[in-house]
Enzyme design. Structure first.
Site, short mmCIF file in Angstrom:
data_model
loop_
_atom_site.label_atom_id
_atom_site.label_comp_id
_atom_site.label_asym_id
_atom_site.label_seq_id
_atom_site.Cartn_x
_atom_site.Cartn_y
_atom_site.Cartn_z
CG ASN A 1 -1.97 1.01 1.29
OD1 ASN A 1 -2.47 1.35 2.33
ND2 ASN A 1 -2.38 1.54 0.14
CB CYS B 1 -3.67 5.83 6.15
SG CYS B 1 -2.72 4.74 5.07
CG ASN C 1 -0.81 -0.40 5.26
OD1 ASN C 1 -0.30 -1.24 5.99
ND2 ASN C 1 -1.83 -0.68 4.46
CG ASN D 1 -10.22 4.58 7.83
OD1 ASN D 1 -10.23 3.63 8.60
ND2 ASN D 1 -9.28 4.74 6.94
CG HIS E 1 -12.67 -0.45 7.54
ND1 HIS E 1 -11.91 -0.66 6.41
CD2 HIS E 1 -11.98 0.43 8.29
CE1 HIS E 1 -10.80 0.06 6.48
NE2 HIS E 1 -10.82 0.74 7.62
CD GLU F 1 -7.11 1.36 1.18
OE1 GLU F 1 -7.16 2.41 1.88
OE2 GLU F 1 -6.05 0.80 0.88
NE ARG F 2 -13.25 6.69 3.60
CZ ARG F 2 -13.76 7.46 4.55
NH1 ARG F 2 -15.02 7.83 4.50
NH2 ARG F 2 -13.01 7.85 5.55
CB CYS G 1 -6.60 -1.43 3.82
SG CYS G 1 -7.52 -0.23 4.81
N GLY H 1 -8.23 -1.50 7.76
CA GLY H 1 -9.16 -2.55 7.34
C GLY H 1 -8.83 -3.89 7.95
#
Length: 284
Positions: A11, A73, A75, A160, A162, A211-212, A220, A223
């Protein structure tokens, strides 16, 4: 302007160190789209900015490949942690990073590519994801009809949103078709990341993600954390033990600890360093 391209399990993002050199706010979305473009830019899943913070040691902003701003995020956090330590911008190996999804603690293992991040507590209430419906209720393996087909969703926010679906084979599942349908469903006012999970013997899980704002990516981390939370909530694996999450880009270790925090540990690595002409890429 100098940039660094790094990846966490494949990623990959373009990183700009803005601790002493700010960029104009109105150009950030366009810059993210430009540098992410594989044909006319550098090519990446998005752009990450490293900034000063008034409430943490550092601040991180994430922009997806389509120019939209993300809240967190995992990663990217590992990569930022490694960048800060390697470039001697921090005097300790554990420090805090502010994101739109909250403040997290990062620990960098000196001399390795591995970084551990305390992602905080998972958020399950619909109002915190956010998701339409009764605000204080949760979504655990609930059926929803989207584009004429029923999907059982477990929804988790790790800074975020999921939506997790359990499947028999993550490779065979048509994520490229289902992902955007659920991402843009009216259930999710801020859109959603879509993860598919297969729980294997021994508690390990296979995971793929849409991923959006970026589509299918190699990994992710938020995620992967949400996938472990969803697997535990659905009684598929035990709590308070490390879980190995197999992603297309590599493996991530995720633990839901006794303090109700989610820890993720995995690789962060450099791809290249370079210099980019901002005027040329923004006004080509």
């Amino acid at each position: 302007m100098l940039f660094t391209k790094m990846h966490g399990l494949g990623n990959n993002y373009i990183f700009f160190n803005l601790l002493e050199c700010p960029l104009e706010e109105q150009k950030l979305s366009a810059l993210a789209k430009a540098v992410s473009d594989v044909n006319f830019g550098i090519g990446s899943d998005g752009m990450i900015l490293i900034l000063p913070s008034e409430i943490a040691d550092f601040r991180m902003r994430i922009f997806n490949a389509d120019g939209s701003e993300g809240k967190n995020c995992g990663n990217g956090l590992r990569c930022v942690g490694k960048f800060l330590v390697d470039h001697l911008l921090v005097e300790k190996n554990t420090f805090s990073i502010e994101t739109l999804g909250g403040i997290v603690d990062v620990t960098v293992q000196t001399g390795t590519n591995h970084v551990a991040v305390d992602m905080g507590e998972p958020k399950l209430r619909k109002e915190l994801i956010p998701m339409k419906g009764e605000s204080h209720s949760t979504t655990i393996n609930q059926p929803f009809t989207i584009d004429g087909k029923e999907y059982h969703l477990t929804c988790v926010s790790m800074g975020n949103p999921h939506a997790i679906i359990f499947v028999d084979d993550v490779k065979a599942f048509p994520l490229e078709k289902v992902g955007p349908l659920i991402e843009h469903s009216e259930l999710f006012p801020e859109r959603v990341n879509v993860g598919i999970v297969h729980v294997k013997d021994g508690g390990e899980i296979d995971y793929r993600v849409w991923e959006r704002g970026s589509g299918i990516t190699m990994a992710c981390a938020t995620g992967a954390c949400a996938a472990v939370v969803a697997s535990i909530l659905n009684g598929k694996i035990a709590k308070h033990r490390p879980v190995t999450v197999h992603l297309p880009g590599g493996d991530l270790e995720v633990t839901w600890d006794i303090n109700n925090h989610i820890w993720q540990k995995g690789e962060a690595a450099y791809i290249c360093h370079g210099e980019i002409n901002l005027q040329a890429i923004l006004y080509r």
